[in-house]
Motif scaffolding. Structure first.
Motif, PDB file in Angstrom:
ATOM      1  N   LEU A   1     -21.605  35.975  28.585  1.00 51.12           N
ATOM      2  CA  LEU A   1     -21.155  35.985  27.670  1.00 51.12           C
ATOM      3  C   LEU A   1     -20.548  34.910  27.719  1.00 51.12           C
ATOM      4  O   LEU A   1     -20.011  33.956  26.091  1.00 51.12           O
ATOM      5  CB  LEU A   1     -20.293  37.230  26.919  1.00 51.12           C
ATOM      6  CG  LEU A   1     -20.671  37.977  26.829  1.00 51.12           C
ATOM      7  CD1 LEU A   1     -19.356  39.389  26.248  1.00 51.12           C
ATOM      8  CD2 LEU A   1     -22.046  38.408  25.275  1.00 51.12           C
ATOM      9  N   SER A   2     -19.375  34.465  28.638  1.00 49.32           N
ATOM     10  CA  SER A   2     -18.971  33.894  28.262  1.00 49.32           C
ATOM     11  C   SER A   2     -19.759  31.694  29.110  1.00 49.32           C
ATOM     12  O   SER A   2     -19.866  31.636  28.308  1.00 49.32           O
ATOM     13  CB  SER A   2     -17.722  33.355  30.013  1.00 49.32           C
ATOM     14  OG  SER A   2     -17.427  31.845  30.223  1.00 49.32           O
ATOM     15  N   ARG A   3     -21.077  32.106  29.195  1.00 48.22           N
ATOM     16  CA  ARG A   3     -22.272  30.656  30.034  1.00 48.22           C
ATOM     17  C   ARG A   3     -22.603  30.763  28.364  1.00 48.22           C
ATOM     18  O   ARG A   3     -22.723  29.523  27.875  1.00 48.22           O
ATOM     19  CB  ARG A   3     -23.173  31.684  30.892  1.00 48.22           C
ATOM     20  CG  ARG A   3     -23.978  30.432  31.284  1.00 48.22           C
ATOM     21  CD  ARG A   3     -24.905  31.297  32.305  1.00 48.22           C
ATOM     22  NE  ARG A   3     -24.391  31.599  33.448  1.00 48.22           N
ATOM     23  CZ  ARG A   3     -25.010  32.487  34.073  1.00 48.22           C
ATOM     24  NH1 ARG A   3     -25.609  33.262  32.766  1.00 48.22           N
ATOM     25  NH2 ARG A   3     -23.894  33.692  34.580  1.00 48.22           N
ATOM     26  N   ALA A   4     -22.480  31.925  27.461  1.00 44.96           N
ATOM     27  CA  ALA A   4     -23.977  31.805  26.483  1.00 44.96           C
ATOM     28  C   ALA A   4     -22.530  31.118  25.684  1.00 44.96           C
ATOM     29  O   ALA A   4     -23.137  29.425  24.534  1.00 44.96           O
ATOM     30  CB  ALA A   4     -23.944  33.061  25.698  1.00 44.96           C
ATOM     31  N   ALA A   5     -20.940  30.955  25.530  1.00 42.43           N
ATOM     32  CA  ALA A   5     -20.389  30.425  24.984  1.00 42.43           C
ATOM     33  C   ALA A   5     -19.810  29.110  24.716  1.00 42.43           C
ATOM     34  O   ALA A   5     -19.862  27.999  23.975  1.00 42.43           O
ATOM     35  CB  ALA A   5     -18.478  30.966  24.829  1.00 42.43           C
ATOM     36  N   GLN A   6     -20.228  28.814  26.350  1.00 39.25           N
ATOM     37  CA  GLN A   6     -19.624  27.525  27.505  1.00 39.25           C
ATOM     38  C   GLN A   6     -21.814  26.714  26.317  1.00 39.25           C
ATOM     39  O   GLN A   6     -21.137  25.101  26.548  1.00 39.25           O
ATOM     40  CB  GLN A   6     -19.910  27.004  28.618  1.00 39.25           C
ATOM     41  CG  GLN A   6     -19.909  26.096  29.675  1.00 39.25           C
ATOM     42  CD  GLN A   6     -18.154  25.318  28.384  1.00 39.25           C
ATOM     43  OE1 GLN A   6     -16.885  25.820  28.042  1.00 39.25           O
ATOM     44  NE2 GLN A   6     -18.359  24.223  28.378  1.00 39.25           N
ATOM     45  N   ASP A   7     -22.397  27.322  26.727  1.00 34.58           N
ATOM     46  CA  ASP A   7     -23.726  26.615  26.132  1.00 34.58           C
ATOM     47  C   ASP A   7     -23.796  26.190  25.349  1.00 34.58           C
ATOM     48  O   ASP A   7     -24.198  24.831  24.580  1.00 34.58           O
ATOM     49  CB  ASP A   7     -24.731  27.866  26.116  1.00 34.58           C
ATOM     50  CG  ASP A   7     -25.083  27.580  28.032  1.00 34.58           C
ATOM     51  OD1 ASP A   7     -24.694  26.615  29.117  1.00 34.58           O
ATOM     52  OD2 ASP A   7     -26.035  28.578  28.338  1.00 34.58           O
ATOM     53  N   ILE A   8     -23.145  26.823  23.786  1.00 32.20           N
ATOM     54  CA  ILE A   8     -23.159  26.706  22.669  1.00 32.20           C
ATOM     55  C   ILE A   8     -21.826  25.457  21.783  1.00 32.20           C
ATOM     56  O   ILE A   8     -22.265  24.901  21.391  1.00 32.20           O
ATOM     57  CB  ILE A   8     -22.367  28.184  22.036  1.00 32.20           C
ATOM     58  CG1 ILE A   8     -23.734  29.084  22.196  1.00 32.20           C
ATOM     59  CG2 ILE A   8     -22.653  28.108  20.045  1.00 32.20           C
ATOM     60  CD1 ILE A   8     -23.420  30.526  21.101  1.00 32.20           C
ATOM     61  N   ILE A   9     -20.842  25.809  22.582  1.00 27.52           N
ATOM     62  CA  ILE A   9     -19.697  24.429  22.441  1.00 27.52           C
ATOM     63  C   ILE A   9     -20.596  23.515  23.567  1.00 27.52           C
ATOM     64  O   ILE A   9     -20.288  22.627  22.121  1.00 27.52           O
ATOM     65  CB  ILE A   9     -17.859  24.844  23.578  1.00 27.52           C
ATOM     66  CG1 ILE A   9     -17.649  26.693  22.771  1.00 27.52           C
ATOM     67  CG2 ILE A   9     -17.845  23.960  23.334  1.00 27.52           C
ATOM     68  CD1 ILE A   9     -17.236  26.305  23.472  1.00 27.52           C
ATOM     69  N   THR A  10     -21.254  23.793  24.323  1.00 25.95           N
ATOM     70  CA  THR A  10     -21.317  21.846  24.327  1.00 25.95           C
ATOM     71  C   THR A  10     -22.743  21.182  24.195  1.00 25.95           C
ATOM     72  O   THR A  10     -22.875  20.427  24.512  1.00 25.95           O
ATOM     73  CB  THR A  10     -21.492  21.902  26.219  1.00 25.95           C
ATOM     74  OG1 THR A  10     -22.040  22.804  26.569  1.00 25.95           O
ATOM     75  CG2 THR A  10     -19.885  22.209  26.654  1.00 25.95           C
ATOM     76  N   GLY A  11     -23.640  22.070  23.309  1.00 28.17           N
ATOM     77  CA  GLY A  11     -25.164  22.060  22.788  1.00 28.17           C
ATOM     78  C   GLY A  11     -24.919  21.081  20.953  1.00 28.17           C
ATOM     79  O   GLY A  11     -23.850  21.130  21.410  1.00 28.17           O
ATOM     80  N   TYR A  12     -25.844  20.836  21.730  1.00 29.43           N
ATOM     81  CA  TYR A  12     -26.013  19.557  19.985  1.00 29.43           C
ATOM     82  C   TYR A  12     -27.591  21.415  19.425  1.00 29.43           C
ATOM     83  O   TYR A  12     -27.957  21.443  20.264  1.00 29.43           O
ATOM     84  CB  TYR A  12     -25.742  18.886  20.920  1.00 29.43           C
ATOM     85  CG  TYR A  12     -27.069  18.279  20.935  1.00 29.43           C
ATOM     86  CD1 TYR A  12     -28.495  18.423  20.256  1.00 29.43           C
ATOM     87  CD2 TYR A  12     -27.164  18.153  22.257  1.00 29.43           C
ATOM     88  CE1 TYR A  12     -29.974  18.082  21.086  1.00 29.43           C
ATOM     89  CE2 TYR A  12     -27.950  17.711  22.924  1.00 29.43           C
ATOM     90  CZ  TYR A  12     -29.453  17.822  22.471  1.00 29.43           C
ATOM     91  OH  TYR A  12     -30.465  17.303  23.791  1.00 29.43           O
ATOM     92  N   ALA A  13     -27.325  20.697  18.394  1.00 27.62           N
ATOM     93  CA  ALA A  13     -28.175  21.454  17.152  1.00 27.62           C
ATOM     94  C   ALA A  13     -29.807  20.822  17.262  1.00 27.62           C
ATOM     95  O   ALA A  13     -29.795  19.257  17.034  1.00 27.62           O
ATOM     96  CB  ALA A  13     -28.390  21.580  16.273  1.00 27.62           C
ATOM     97  N   PRO A  14     -30.697  21.658  17.439  1.00 30.74           N
ATOM     98  CA  PRO A  14     -31.581  23.221  17.021  1.00 30.74           C
ATOM     99  C   PRO A  14     -30.628  23.125  19.134  1.00 30.74           C
ATOM    100  O   PRO A  14     -31.126  22.518  19.809  1.00 30.74           O
ATOM    101  CB  PRO A  14     -32.662  23.232  17.169  1.00 30.74           C
ATOM    102  CG  PRO A  14     -33.277  21.794  17.258  1.00 30.74           C
ATOM    103  CD  PRO A  14     -32.246  20.565  16.868  1.00 30.74           C
ATOM    104  N   LEU A  15     -30.575  24.419  19.350  1.00 28.42           N
ATOM    105  CA  LEU A  15     -29.970  24.579  20.185  1.00 28.42           C
ATOM    106  C   LEU A  15     -31.447  25.413  21.622  1.00 28.42           C
ATOM    107  O   LEU A  15     -31.934  25.857  20.552  1.00 28.42           O
ATOM    108  CB  LEU A  15     -28.666  25.624  20.440  1.00 28.42           C
ATOM    109  CG  LEU A  15     -27.622  25.331  20.792  1.00 28.42           C
ATOM    110  CD1 LEU A  15     -26.739  26.632  20.833  1.00 28.42           C
ATOM    111  CD2 LEU A  15     -27.310  24.293  21.456  1.00 28.42           C
TER     112      LEU A  15
END
Length: 763
Positions: free
Chosen positions: A124-138
């Protein structure tokens, strides 16, 4: 009541037959509601596909959701209690998620082991980090897929309970609408009309399925069905027509006592800049006498037809000493050192605003990392809000001769990549503007001078009106034709034109130097506001590093270098930003707003905001009135239905009087079962505090007479009810209804009047 025993026998025989038939109707109604819940879930997920690329996660999420809903349906039609159905669905959800994502660590592939439970927080922590640092469309990583599949299946279980068990489709619609709006809010993009229409249609379908499962007299059911459809259609039409007229907010995070401003990762800065509200987000205190540019992120990659996306380089955690990687400089390049203290009050992003090139940083709280490629600073799970820190910069100071002879080449080819089918106006204008220049630096200065010249104007509105808002290659081509736009257009055009000449360039997102606030003998403090969000280009020179240029008309500090004596602006070696030289007196820094005439200095004029502020109040006031009006619709419909039933009861309609009382019971949460006889429900009413027993039994007797007494003549249902009823029944119903409403707290009674549950709930 009638004394004819055969009449009673017929009544109870009819009732027993009805009860005997009810399981099949319940199964059919449950199937409809299950299908409706699944279709509505799919419609709510459609907007998510605009921010997260579809793939395995979508098939797994919908498959697991369909599985739990199917199991819930099969269990219900076999008479399994509702609590057991939900519990079994949760077990199936847990086994399914485990089998999909943790089969290697599970017992028998699907049974969670201690290792599985230990791995979930990390995923879950890794998912949150991937979402925070990514850009759309992920791209959905394994961690993001786990989060999505788990959440969608859990939402399906919740929908199954809310829609099928509790028969509360309106609550389900609110939850699904929230899910559908999250992607729209997070990336600040409007929802396409077809998505909105699809969503509204599925919600209406869900209401329709729910109303067809109800088992009450046809007339009230039809009225409620019509009311539900009218309400849903009105909301859909209102959204389609009125929503586009309302203003758009910046990305914000509401915090008690203040507002934090966010930044769009895809450089869609037009929305931010066009917002009339200006919020102070941070202060900068420097020992050089002039404020630096503050950088958040860099953009080097072109996607699709030429849309810029944020860089995602490898990062290194900031150590206890807070030092940045050392940058290689030419042996003859001199440097200057400066210290900048930054206090963030209302900026909430994962990127830390810092001046460049940074040599060290101190005072940060939380976990932060440095991007080795561009020296940006990113959070590893936290936020910039409330941070207070000091940055030491070591800026190279090349002379004019040094930068003119420095090769503009980079070993990384991403800084010279151009989109396919690049509009010819970009390359032709670049060749024409730089025709007389010999060095790469001279060509860049020629471009900067051309953009800041008389041919171009700064405008936040013209790009939108003429259809080229954005940073794609097509938008740049349109910008070069009309020669009017804002910082994103200038930076994108400069970068693409420089790349067409073979010069490595990239775009930077950050903040312009703030406006002067105060000073001491050794320092000067500037404040930075939200509408000073800015985009500018940089070019790379070997032995010097990244040099900032400022092509945006009338804004910022243009880049220039003096022969043999340094520069009129400093240079960022790792993402450098030429800065104004120190002076003994503070100067006002620019804001990202257009001025009435071209300027060459560091100050731009400001315009009065009273007009835009007043103009902004009007649509928000209209929007508030509209929201209040929409929220009042259920209460108005409920009051209208109550008046109609009361009027019918006054004419002697006992069934209407009974429905009037049942509505009040539903509104305050008293269970109303279609399977209960009038006497059973009457006993339940008497159990409520303050309900008069005598009035209840008079009403029960009237209902039984209306339902069971033989009709006097076949003159129609309305005449039959009037003949078998007593106008005094309305008084008994009014007394019972008053007692039911008075049996609950005032707050609950207010909710019952504003949002009458009887409009959509039957049991």
């Amino acid at each position: 009541m009638s004394d004819d025993p055969t009449a009673h026998d017929r009544v109870f025989a009819t009732r027993d037959a009805s009860v005997a038939r009810r399981p099949r109707r319940t199964a059919r109604g449950t199937f409809r509601l299950t299908v409706g819940a699944f279709v509505a879930l799919v419609a709510a997920l459609l907007p998510l596909l605009r921010v997260i690329a579809p793939g395995f996660w979508l098939a797994a999420a919908l498959g697991l959701a369909a599985l739990v809903l199917t199991i819930g349906y099969l269990l219900r039609v076999r008479g399994v209690p509702a609590w057991a159905v939900s519990l079994i669905e949760l077990v199936v959800w847990m086994l399914g998620v485990t089998g999909l994502f943790f089969a290697g660590q599970a017992w028998l592939l699907v049974i969670p082991s201690p290792a599985v439970f230990a791995a979930v927080p990390e995923v879950l922590s890794r998912a949150a980090q991937d979402i925070i640092t990514g850009y759309a469309p992920l791209d959905a990583t394994a961690a993001i897929a786990f989060l999505l599949v788990s959440s969608v299946a859990l939402l399906a279980i919740a929908l199954d309970h809310i829609v099928v068990t509790a028969r509360m489709p309106l609550l389900a619609v609110v939850a699904l609408l929230t899910v559908a709006l999250i992607p729209t809010v997070s990336v600040q993009r409007s929802m396409p009309t077809w998505e909105l229409v699809t969503l509204g249609a599925t919600f209406l379908l869900l209401f329709r399925f729910e109303t067809r499962t109800r088992r009450e007299p046809e007339r009230p059911g039809a009225v409620r069905t019509a009311a539900g459809f009218v309400l849903g259609a009105a909301a859909l039409v209102t959204t389609l027509i009125v929503a586009p007229l309302l203003p758009t907010l910046n990305p914000v995070v509401l915090v008690p006592g203040s507002v934090s401003v966010g930044v769009d990762a895809s450089i869609d800065l037009g929305r931010n800049l066009r917002n009339p509200a200006s919020t102070e987000i941070l202060t900068v205190t420097t020992d050089t006498g002039s404020a630096p540019y503050l950088r958040l992120a860099t953009l080097s990659l072109l996607q699709g037809s030429g849309t810029w996306v944020p860089d995602a380089p490898s990062t290194t955690a900031i150590g206890s000493d807070g030092t940045f990687p050392a940058q290689a400089l030419g042996s003859t390049i001199t440097t200057t050192e400066a210290q900048t203290q930054i206090d963030i009050s209302r900026l909430d992003t994962t990127w830390l605003p810092v001046p460049y090139p940074a040599a060290s940083i101190s005072g940060l709280t939380g976990s932060w990392a440095i991007a080795d490629q561009n020296l940006t600073v990113e959070s590893q799970g936290g936020s910039t809000r409330g941070q207070q820190y000091t940055v030491t910069t070591t800026s190279p100071q090349p002379t004019l001769e040094q930068i003119e002879t420095a090769p503009a080449r980079s070993t990384n080819s991403i800084y010279t990549v151009l989109p396919q089918n690049l509009p010819t106006i970009i390359t032709s204008d670049a060749q024409q503007v730089t025709a007389g220049a010999t060095s790469a630096y001279d060509k860049l200065i020629a471009l900067q001078t051309w953009f800041r010249g008389d041919e171009f104007t700064y405008s936040l509105n013209a790009p939108v009106e003429q259809g080229f808002d954005g940073s794609s290659a097509d938008a740049v081509a349109r910008f070069l034709q009309v020669k009017s736009g804002y910082c994103v257009h200038y930076a994108s055009a400069f970068t693409l034109m420089a790349r067409s000449l073979g010069i490595p360039t990239r775009i930077v997102i950050g903040y312009l130097p703030g406006t002067y606030s105060s000073s001491t003998p050794d320092t000067v403090t500037y404040k930075v506001v939200s509408d000073q969000l800015h985009a500018w280009p940089e070019a790379y020179f070997q032995g010097i590093g990244w040099v900032r240029f400022e092509p945006t008309k009338s804004l910022g500090v243009s880049t220039s270098f003096a022969p043999g004596s340094g520069t009129s602006g400093t240079v960022d070696n790792s993402g450098s930003t030429p800065q104004p030289t120190a002076s003994s007196a503070p100067t006002a820094a620019p804001s990202d707003q257009p001025s009435t005439a071209p300027t060459t200095g560091t100050t731009t004029s400001t315009t009065s905001t009273s007009g835009p502020a007043i103009a902004a109040i009007v649509p928000w006031a209209l929007g508030a009135v509209l929201v209040i009006a929409v929220l009042a619709v259920p209460g108005v419909l409920g009051a209208a239905r109550a008046r109609r039933l009361r009027a019918a009861a006054a004419r002697g309609d006992a069934v209407a009087a009974w429905s009037w009382v049942q509505d009040a019971a539903r509104d305050v949460g008293v269970p109303v079962s279609a399977a209960a006889s009038p006497r059973e429900f009457g006993a339940a009413l008497i159990a409520q505090p303050g309900v008069p027993p005598d009035a209840v039994w008079r009403l029960v007797d009237a209902v039984e007479r209306a339902a069971y007494a033989p009709p006097p003549a076949p003159t129609g249902r309305r005449a039959r009810r009037a003949a078998s009823g007593d106008p005094a029944t309305a008084d008994a119903a009014a007394a019972v209804r008053s007692g039911v409403l008075g049996s609950v707290a005032p707050a609950r009674r207010l909710i019952a009047r504003v949002w009458p549950r009887s409009l959509w709930a039957r049991e």
